[in-house]
Motif scaffolding. Sequence first.
Motif, PDB file in Angstrom:
ATOM      1  N   TYR A 358       0.830  -1.213   0.000  1.00  0.00           N
ATOM      2  CA  TYR A 358       0.000   0.000   0.000  1.00  0.00           C
ATOM      3  C   TYR A 358       0.862   1.260   0.000  1.00  0.00           C
ATOM      4  CZ  TYR A 358      -3.448   3.482   1.364  1.00  0.00           C
ATOM      5  OH  TYR A 358      -4.247   4.606   1.402  1.00  0.00           O
ATOM      6  N   ASN A 359       1.851   1.330   0.877  1.00  0.00           N
ATOM      7  CA  ASN A 359       2.644   2.552   1.000  1.00  0.00           C
ATOM      8  C   ASN A 359       3.517   2.818  -0.225  1.00  0.00           C
ATOM      9  OD1 ASN A 359       1.622   3.246   3.507  1.00  0.00           O
ATOM     10  ND2 ASN A 359       3.140   2.017   4.612  1.00  0.00           N
ATOM     11  N   ASN A 360       3.768   1.816  -1.033  1.00  0.00           N
ATOM     12  CA  ASN A 360       4.505   2.010  -2.286  1.00  0.00           C
ATOM     13  C   ASN A 360       3.588   2.336  -3.465  1.00  0.00           C
ATOM     14  OD1 ASN A 360       7.620   1.318  -2.270  1.00  0.00           O
ATOM     15  ND2 ASN A 360       6.639  -0.044  -0.763  1.00  0.00           N
ATOM     16  N   ASN A 361       2.270   2.132  -3.279  1.00  0.00           N
ATOM     17  CA  ASN A 361       1.340   2.272  -4.412  1.00  0.00           C
ATOM     18  C   ASN A 361      -0.004   2.855  -3.979  1.00  0.00           C
ATOM     19  OD1 ASN A 361       2.769   0.496  -6.693  1.00  0.00           O
ATOM     20  ND2 ASN A 361       2.910  -0.640  -4.757  1.00  0.00           N
ATOM     21  N   SER A 362      -0.009   3.730  -2.984  1.00  0.00           N
ATOM     22  CA  SER A 362      -1.283   4.197  -2.411  1.00  0.00           C
ATOM     23  C   SER A 362      -2.193   4.866  -3.436  1.00  0.00           C
ATOM     24  CB  SER A 362      -1.014   5.141  -1.238  1.00  0.00           C
ATOM     25  OG  SER A 362      -0.203   6.229  -1.654  1.00  0.00           O
ATOM     26  N   GLU A 363      -1.651   5.756  -4.275  1.00  0.00           N
ATOM     27  CA  GLU A 363      -2.484   6.466  -5.246  1.00  0.00           C
ATOM     28  C   GLU A 363      -3.110   5.503  -6.252  1.00  0.00           C
ATOM     29  OE1 GLU A 363      -0.542   9.717  -7.117  1.00  0.00           O
ATOM     30  OE2 GLU A 363       0.033  10.691  -5.216  1.00  0.00           O
ATOM     31  N   LEU A 364      -2.301   4.609  -6.790  1.00  0.00           N
ATOM     32  CA  LEU A 364      -2.811   3.643  -7.773  1.00  0.00           C
ATOM     33  C   LEU A 364      -3.885   2.749  -7.152  1.00  0.00           C
ATOM     34  CD1 LEU A 364      -2.665   2.113 -10.490  1.00  0.00           C
ATOM     35  CD2 LEU A 364      -0.820   0.740  -9.478  1.00  0.00           C
ATOM     36  N   LEU A 365      -3.638   2.228  -5.962  1.00  0.00           N
ATOM     37  CA  LEU A 365      -4.576   1.304  -5.329  1.00  0.00           C
ATOM     38  C   LEU A 365      -5.864   2.003  -4.926  1.00  0.00           C
ATOM     39  CD1 LEU A 365      -2.110  -0.768  -3.081  1.00  0.00           C
ATOM     40  CD2 LEU A 365      -2.962  -1.308  -5.373  1.00  0.00           C
ATOM     41  N   GLU A 366      -5.760   3.233  -4.404  1.00  0.00           N
ATOM     42  CA  GLU A 366      -6.961   3.970  -4.006  1.00  0.00           C
ATOM     43  C   GLU A 366      -7.845   4.247  -5.211  1.00  0.00           C
ATOM     44  OE1 GLU A 366      -8.179   4.994  -1.145  1.00  0.00           O
ATOM     45  OE2 GLU A 366      -6.580   4.532   0.263  1.00  0.00           O
ATOM     46  N   SER A 367      -7.240   4.631  -6.323  1.00  0.00           N
ATOM     47  CA  SER A 367      -8.018   4.955  -7.523  1.00  0.00           C
ATOM     48  C   SER A 367      -8.640   3.720  -8.164  1.00  0.00           C
ATOM     49  CB  SER A 367      -7.130   5.672  -8.545  1.00  0.00           C
ATOM     50  OG  SER A 367      -6.076   4.808  -8.986  1.00  0.00           O
ATOM     51  N   ARG A 368      -8.007   2.597  -7.983  1.00  0.00           N
ATOM     52  CA  ARG A 368      -8.488   1.393  -8.663  1.00  0.00           C
ATOM     53  C   ARG A 368      -9.448   0.563  -7.797  1.00  0.00           C
ATOM     54  NH1 ARG A 368      -7.080  -1.835 -13.141  1.00  0.00           N
ATOM     55  NH2 ARG A 368      -8.696  -3.457 -13.198  1.00  0.00           N
ATOM     56  N   PHE A 369      -9.214   0.488  -6.516  1.00  0.00           N
ATOM     57  CA  PHE A 369      -9.949  -0.477  -5.701  1.00  0.00           C
ATOM     58  C   PHE A 369     -10.874   0.110  -4.645  1.00  0.00           C
ATOM     59  CE2 PHE A 369      -6.045  -2.796  -6.963  1.00  0.00           C
ATOM     60  CZ  PHE A 369      -6.645  -3.805  -7.702  1.00  0.00           C
ATOM     61  N   LYS A 370     -10.674   1.349  -4.215  1.00  0.00           N
ATOM     62  CA  LYS A 370     -11.496   1.888  -3.140  1.00  0.00           C
ATOM     63  C   LYS A 370     -12.937   2.066  -3.593  1.00  0.00           C
ATOM     64  CE  LYS A 370     -11.763   5.536   0.330  1.00  0.00           C
ATOM     65  NZ  LYS A 370     -11.166   6.794   0.854  1.00  0.00           N
ATOM     66  N   ASN A 371     -13.893   1.703  -2.727  1.00  0.00           N
ATOM     67  CA  ASN A 371     -15.311   1.912  -3.005  1.00  0.00           C
ATOM     68  C   ASN A 371     -16.036   2.284  -1.721  1.00  0.00           C
ATOM     69  OD1 ASN A 371     -16.234  -0.567  -1.643  1.00  0.00           O
ATOM     70  ND2 ASN A 371     -15.277  -1.644  -3.369  1.00  0.00           N
ATOM     71  N   ASN A 372     -17.319   2.634  -1.855  1.00  0.00           N
ATOM     72  CA  ASN A 372     -18.085   3.122  -0.712  1.00  0.00           C
ATOM     73  C   ASN A 372     -18.331   2.060   0.354  1.00  0.00           C
ATOM     74  OD1 ASN A 372     -18.261   5.656  -1.889  1.00  0.00           O
ATOM     75  ND2 ASN A 372     -20.165   5.140  -2.994  1.00  0.00           N
ATOM     76  N   HIS A 373     -18.188   0.801   0.001  1.00  0.00           N
ATOM     77  CA  HIS A 373     -18.416  -0.270   0.973  1.00  0.00           C
ATOM     78  C   HIS A 373     -17.247  -0.418   1.949  1.00  0.00           C
ATOM     79  CE1 HIS A 373     -22.035  -1.552  -1.104  1.00  0.00           C
ATOM     80  NE2 HIS A 373     -21.355  -1.549  -2.240  1.00  0.00           N
ATOM     81  N   MET A 374     -16.122   0.180   1.597  1.00  0.00           N
ATOM     82  CA  MET A 374     -14.950   0.092   2.478  1.00  0.00           C
ATOM     83  C   MET A 374     -15.005   1.239   3.480  1.00  0.00           C
ATOM     84  SD  MET A 374     -12.050  -0.840  -0.373  1.00  0.00           S
ATOM     85  CE  MET A 374     -12.260  -2.231  -1.482  1.00  0.00           C
ATOM     86  N   THR A 375     -15.848   1.063   4.469  1.00  0.00           N
ATOM     87  CA  THR A 375     -16.110   2.151   5.427  1.00  0.00           C
ATOM     88  C   THR A 375     -14.882   2.524   6.253  1.00  0.00           C
ATOM     89  OG1 THR A 375     -16.907   0.492   7.006  1.00  0.00           O
ATOM     90  CG2 THR A 375     -18.550   1.563   5.588  1.00  0.00           C
ATOM     91  N   LYS A 376     -13.977   1.606   6.435  1.00  0.00           N
ATOM     92  CA  LYS A 376     -12.764   1.881   7.216  1.00  0.00           C
ATOM     93  C   LYS A 376     -11.550   2.146   6.330  1.00  0.00           C
ATOM     94  CE  LYS A 376     -14.213  -0.779  11.252  1.00  0.00           C
ATOM     95  NZ  LYS A 376     -13.848  -1.869  12.208  1.00  0.00           N
ATOM     96  N   GLY A 377     -11.806   2.287   5.023  1.00  0.00           N
ATOM     97  CA  GLY A 377     -10.733   2.594   4.109  1.00  0.00           C
ATOM     98  C   GLY A 377     -10.139   1.361   3.427  1.00  0.00           C
ATOM     99  N   LEU A 378      -9.412   1.591   2.342  1.00  0.00           N
ATOM    100  CA  LEU A 378      -8.839   0.507   1.551  1.00  0.00           C
ATOM    101  C   LEU A 378      -7.794  -0.278   2.337  1.00  0.00           C
ATOM    102  CD1 LEU A 378      -8.417  -1.011  -1.107  1.00  0.00           C
ATOM    103  CD2 LEU A 378      -6.791   0.773  -1.784  1.00  0.00           C
ATOM    104  N   LEU A 379      -6.922   0.423   3.064  1.00  0.00           N
ATOM    105  CA  LEU A 379      -5.864  -0.276   3.782  1.00  0.00           C
ATOM    106  C   LEU A 379      -6.436  -1.242   4.813  1.00  0.00           C
ATOM    107  CD1 LEU A 379      -2.924  -0.774   4.419  1.00  0.00           C
ATOM    108  CD2 LEU A 379      -2.948   1.219   5.929  1.00  0.00           C
ATOM    109  N   SER A 380      -7.473  -0.832   5.511  1.00  0.00           N
ATOM    110  CA  SER A 380      -8.117  -1.728   6.482  1.00  0.00           C
ATOM    111  C   SER A 380      -8.681  -2.956   5.780  1.00  0.00           C
ATOM    112  CB  SER A 380      -9.226  -0.983   7.227  1.00  0.00           C
ATOM    113  OG  SER A 380      -9.910  -1.852   8.112  1.00  0.00           O
ATOM    114  N   TYR A 381      -9.271  -2.704   4.600  1.00  0.00           N
ATOM    115  CA  TYR A 381      -9.800  -3.831   3.818  1.00  0.00           C
ATOM    116  C   TYR A 381      -8.679  -4.789   3.419  1.00  0.00           C
ATOM    117  CZ  TYR A 381     -11.746  -6.403  -0.133  1.00  0.00           C
ATOM    118  OH  TYR A 381     -12.121  -7.399  -0.990  1.00  0.00           O
ATOM    119  N   MET A 382      -7.553  -4.268   2.992  1.00  0.00           N
ATOM    120  CA  MET A 382      -6.414  -5.091   2.584  1.00  0.00           C
ATOM    121  C   MET A 382      -5.901  -5.946   3.742  1.00  0.00           C
ATOM    122  SD  MET A 382      -4.326  -2.296   0.257  1.00  0.00           S
ATOM    123  CE  MET A 382      -2.862  -3.311   0.168  1.00  0.00           C
ATOM    124  N   LEU A 383      -5.837  -5.347   4.928  1.00  0.00           N
ATOM    125  CA  LEU A 383      -5.310  -6.068   6.091  1.00  0.00           C
ATOM    126  C   LEU A 383      -6.261  -7.136   6.601  1.00  0.00           C
ATOM    127  CD1 LEU A 383      -3.759  -3.041   8.017  1.00  0.00           C
ATOM    128  CD2 LEU A 383      -2.507  -4.880   6.873  1.00  0.00           C
TER     129      LEU A 383
END
Length: 420
Positions: A358-383
Amino acid sequence: MRLIATYNDDYFKEIEKIITSGSSFPYEYYNIRFETFDGSTYSSYNRKHQLKYTLIDTSTINNKHAMSRFIHNLYYKQSEPEIRSKISHEFRELTEKFSKDMYDVYSMNKSDSEYQLELDVQNNSDFSEDITAVKNGVRLCDAGKGEQVILSVIANNDGESKGETVLLIEEPENHLSHNNMQVLIQLLENTIGVNQTIIATHNSMIATRLDVSKILMLSKSNDKIQKLENISSETANYFKKAPNNAFLEFVLANKVILIEGDAEYILMEKFFEILSGHKPFEEGISIISCNGKSFKRYLEVAKKLNKKVVVITDNDSDLRHNQNYVSVSENYRDYISDFCKVYCDLIEQNYTFELSIYNNNSELLESRFKNNHMTKGLLSYMLNNKAEFALKLLVLLKEDNGTNFQIPNYIKEAVKWIRD
């Protein structure tokens, strides 16, 4: 047994002439000698070691001898001597009567030949030779191949063998389900009546459950027979008990990348391909996923075999508050060598694989995978959904071969080292 073929010095000139002329190989001028394991000569005239062996080849299993032996033993265990004598006598009388009746019927339509046919009753005194066994309505000769493999081992495990006997089994894992494999292993562990059992296998369960310290490893990448006879009992017991271990894949690979976790396993092959332009197997490299606590077990084996292995792991800096915390370099100090390296992310806050990604690719991952269902954010979803996210990321990497994706530096360094 050892077969030694040496040329006869008395015919050296003749041999040289034949070989240089391009004729067929002059094996007639060679001497053949057999030796036993202690170096003694073995011949048909002097059989100090009466070598008796039984071969169970599961690739062509149709062992009538083993079946007959199993039925014979079953019959003798289920009947008393006086009953067997009575059965044999009545069976002989019955077959003699049948032979006479058959001869009378046959004679009504016999040819002019000087030979007539009749039933051979000369060797029908042993009733067990003419019976079969039935299990759940199925005769043993019609049983599945897996059942026949197990019966073949049982038949040669009766404790009645005499002399020095070797049991040879070719790939016992053939035709066996997981449960039947465990049944077979238990039979082999309790083998009696033989002095030595030699098993050829490609199955990790068979190899490890029967004690890795007794394994002889043959690989086309190494012209030497490798042994692990001095492996620690703790490591031997680990592989004996560990579920789904990849022991044979590990010892037979040219080089190995050890990782922990499903997410790393899902993505590592693609990372390797992006960095090198090749699949790992194309370079003789295996990727093996195991629990981080078992790294040292594999590394002990690698140390014995001088096998090149790299460990890619988390730095676990989030555990520094734990009084039992040990740094990665300290934890693997006894194993790091010219053949073994351990790599982890040197940035302390990237204490686990997903954080490094995530920390090496935050912008790319946020733009590609983040959605409204991830209430705690993309990183929380990944973990919290490691394997699921890894599969999604793999799709992205396959689409553009990771053009805009940054593989963490510690993984780049590990791949570079294992390929050198």
